[in-house]
Design an enzyme around this catalytic site. Sequence first.
Site, PDB file in Angstrom:
ATOM      1  N   HIS A   1      -0.780 -12.212   3.764  1.00 13.41           N
ATOM      2  CA  HIS A   1      -1.466 -11.112   2.809  1.00 13.41           C
ATOM      3  C   HIS A   1      -2.174 -10.937   3.392  1.00 13.41           C
ATOM      4  CE1 HIS A   1      -4.130 -11.595  -0.627  1.00 13.41           C
ATOM      5  NE2 HIS A   1      -3.378 -11.147  -1.332  1.00 13.41           N
TER       6      HIS A   1
ATOM      7  N   LYS B   1      -4.374 -19.813  -8.742  1.00 13.51           N
ATOM      8  CA  LYS B   1      -3.206 -19.919  -8.642  1.00 13.51           C
ATOM      9  C   LYS B   1      -1.535 -20.798  -9.475  1.00 13.51           C
ATOM     10  CE  LYS B   1      -3.257 -16.129  -5.473  1.00 13.51           C
ATOM     11  NZ  LYS B   1      -2.835 -15.125  -5.816  1.00 13.51           N
TER      12      LYS B   1
ATOM     13  N   CYS C   1      -0.958  -6.903  -1.118  1.00  9.21           N
ATOM     14  CA  CYS C   1      -1.667  -7.260  -0.767  1.00  9.21           C
ATOM     15  C   CYS C   1      -1.522  -7.195   0.462  1.00  9.21           C
ATOM     16  CB  CYS C   1      -2.671  -7.853  -0.806  1.00  9.21           C
ATOM     17  SG  CYS C   1      -3.638  -7.588  -2.269  1.00  9.21           S
TER      18      CYS C   1
ATOM     19  N   ASP D   1      -1.890 -20.669   5.193  1.00 10.28           N
ATOM     20  CA  ASP D   1      -2.498 -19.864   3.688  1.00 10.28           C
ATOM     21  C   ASP D   1      -1.495 -20.876   2.463  1.00 10.28           C
ATOM     22  OD1 ASP D   1      -2.492 -18.470   1.773  1.00 10.28           O
ATOM     23  OD2 ASP D   1      -2.474 -16.536   3.080  1.00 10.28           O
TER      24      ASP D   1
ATOM     25  N   GLN E   1       0.869 -19.408  -2.350  1.00  7.99           N
ATOM     26  CA  GLN E   1       1.590 -19.265  -2.805  1.00  7.99           C
ATOM     27  C   GLN E   1       2.884 -20.335  -3.166  1.00  7.99           C
ATOM     28  OE1 GLN E   1       2.352 -16.912  -5.127  1.00  7.99           O
ATOM     29  NE2 GLN E   1       0.384 -15.498  -4.146  1.00  7.99           N
TER      30      GLN E   1
HETATM   31  N1  PMP Z   1      -2.538 -15.105  -0.083  1.00  7.47           N
HETATM   32  C1  PMP Z   1      -1.969 -14.489  -0.388  1.00  7.47           C
HETATM   33  C2  PMP Z   1      -0.111 -15.530   0.375  1.00  7.47           C
HETATM   34  C3  PMP Z   1      -1.960 -14.672  -1.342  1.00  7.47           C
HETATM   35  O1  PMP Z   1      -0.464 -14.454  -1.864  1.00  7.47           O
HETATM   36  C4  PMP Z   1      -3.585 -14.190  -1.945  1.00  7.47           C
HETATM   37  C5  PMP Z   1      -3.345 -13.994  -3.373  1.00  7.47           C
HETATM   38  N2  PMP Z   1      -2.588 -12.751  -3.922  1.00  7.47           N
HETATM   39  C6  PMP Z   1      -4.215 -14.570  -1.243  1.00  7.47           C
HETATM   40  C7  PMP Z   1      -4.086 -15.351   0.233  1.00  7.47           C
HETATM   41  C8  PMP Z   1      -5.697 -14.457  -2.096  1.00  7.47           C
HETATM   42  O2  PMP Z   1      -6.323 -15.903  -2.653  1.00  7.47           O
HETATM   43  P1  PMP Z   1      -7.814 -14.737  -3.283  1.00  7.47           P
HETATM   44  O3  PMP Z   1      -7.432 -13.393  -3.779  1.00  7.47           O
HETATM   45  O4  PMP Z   1      -7.616 -16.037  -4.511  1.00  7.47           O
HETATM   46  O5  PMP Z   1      -8.726 -15.538  -2.396  1.00  7.47           O
END
Ligand code: PMP
Length: 421
Positions: A137, A240, A378, A214, A217
Site C-alpha cells: 500500500h 478495518k 492506493c 503492515d 488487512q
Molecule cells: N496498509 C494496507 C495494506 C491497507 O489496506 C491500508 C488501508 N487501505 C493501509 C495500510 C492504510 O490504513 P489507514 O488508511 O487506516 O491508515
Amino acid sequence: MTVISDIRKDGSVTSAFDIDRIRADFPILSQTVYDKPFVYLDSAASAQKPRQVIDAITRTYETEYANVHRGVHFMSQKATDTMEAAREKVRAFINAADPREVIFVRGATEGINLVASSWGRQNLTAGDEIIVSEMEHHSNIVPWQMIGEQTGAVLKVVPVDDSGMLMMDEYKKLISARTKMVAITHVSNALGTVTPIKDIIRIAHENGVPVLVDGCQAAPHMALDMQALDADFYVFSGHKIYGPSGIGVLYGKAELLEAMPPYQGGGEMIDTVTFEKTTYADLPFKYEAGTPHIAGAIALGAAVDYINAIGFDAIVAYEHDLLDYATEQLGAINSIRLIGTAPQKAGIISFLLGDVHPHDVGTILDREGIAVRTGHHCAQPIMDRFDVAATVRASFGLYNSREDVDALVAAMGRVQGIFGQ
Ligand code: PMP
C-alpha cells in the site's frame, strides 16, 4: 452471538457462524440503497461497525468521559482505566508480551510514519537499503521514500509473480549488509495475497535486520501473535477490524521503542520539561503526544471483544469458505479476469471484466445497491506490475454471506450484458 457447527449437504462439517445473528449486530446492513438491499463488499477499505462498538462509543461519552492520564478526579480516573483496559485487550488480541508495546496511533498510516521517521532518523544513512514489496500500500512505500530523501537510504523492491505471490528467492537475494529494514505487508489490500510473513521475518533476523509488518488487512482475518511472529513492528487500523476510524495500533518491541526518539512532542509524552531540557515519559506514552482518541481506543477494545466472542477459528473457516465460493462463482464468468490468484488469500478478490473500465462496473453495481471499490487501491506499483490501471475489488468481512456473493455475481452478469462482454 453463537457459533454453530454446520453440516453441509455433502456431509462435510464446517464451523460456521449464525450469520443472521451476526448481521443483525450491524445496523447499517439492514438498510436499503436505491431501494435495493445494501450489499457491502468494501470491508478492505473500512469495515462496518457492530452495535457493541457503537454502544461503546455512546457509553464512553455518556458515562465515563474526561481527559485521561492526568486528572485526579473520578471521571478522569474512570476514563483512564477504561482506556488502559482497552490497551490490555489489544495486547492480548495480538499476544504482545507487554501493554507498553501497544502504542495507540491514528491508524496504520500513522504507525508506519512514526517508525519510518523516528527509527529512520536514528538508524538510516546514505547507501542504506529498505526492502519493501511490489504489492505494498502507498502508506508502506511513501513514508520510507520520505525518510530516504532525508537520509540517503533507498528502497529495494521484492517482486511478485503472476499469481501475486511474493518471490522469496528474490527477497533472499535482495538482503545484504546494506539492508537496514524490511517493511512488508502481511496481506495485500489489492490482491488479497497472504505473504509468508513468518519466513520473511526469520530470514531478515538471520541477517540482523528488523521487520515492520503492515498488518492492516491481516488483523480482521486471522489471529495475530506478536511473540510467535517475532515482528519488530506491526501496524493495523481499528476501522478495518470493526472498530472506529481515527484509532489504530503500532506494536513495537519494547527495546526498539525505548531506543528510538519520540515522533511528536507535546503533552502526555513528557516526564519533566524545562526550557533547557525535556525528559520523556515511559512507554507507551512517549509516543502518544497530546490528548488521544479516548473513545476510539475504548471502542477498539469493544471491537476486539466482539471478534473474540466469535473467535478466529470460526471466522477463518467461515471467511475461507466464502472466499472460495466467491472466487469460484466470479471465476465462472468467462470474461472476468482475476488479478491475484495466490494459493493463500484472505478476504479480497480483485478482478476485471473484459475491457470494461472498473469505474463503469463499480457505478453499475452501485445502482444495484452493491458497494465495491474500484481504482488502484492506493497500490499503484502492483497495478503497474499487472499492467492494469485499476481493478474492481470485492472484499469481505465476517458479516458477508453467500447471498451477498450471489447478488454480486448476478449483477456482474447484467454488467456483462450491458457491455456485450
Ligand atoms: N496498509 C494496507 C495494506 C491497507 O489496506 C491500508 C488501508 N487501505 C493501509 C495500510 C492504510 O490504513 P489507514 O488508511 O487506516 O491508515
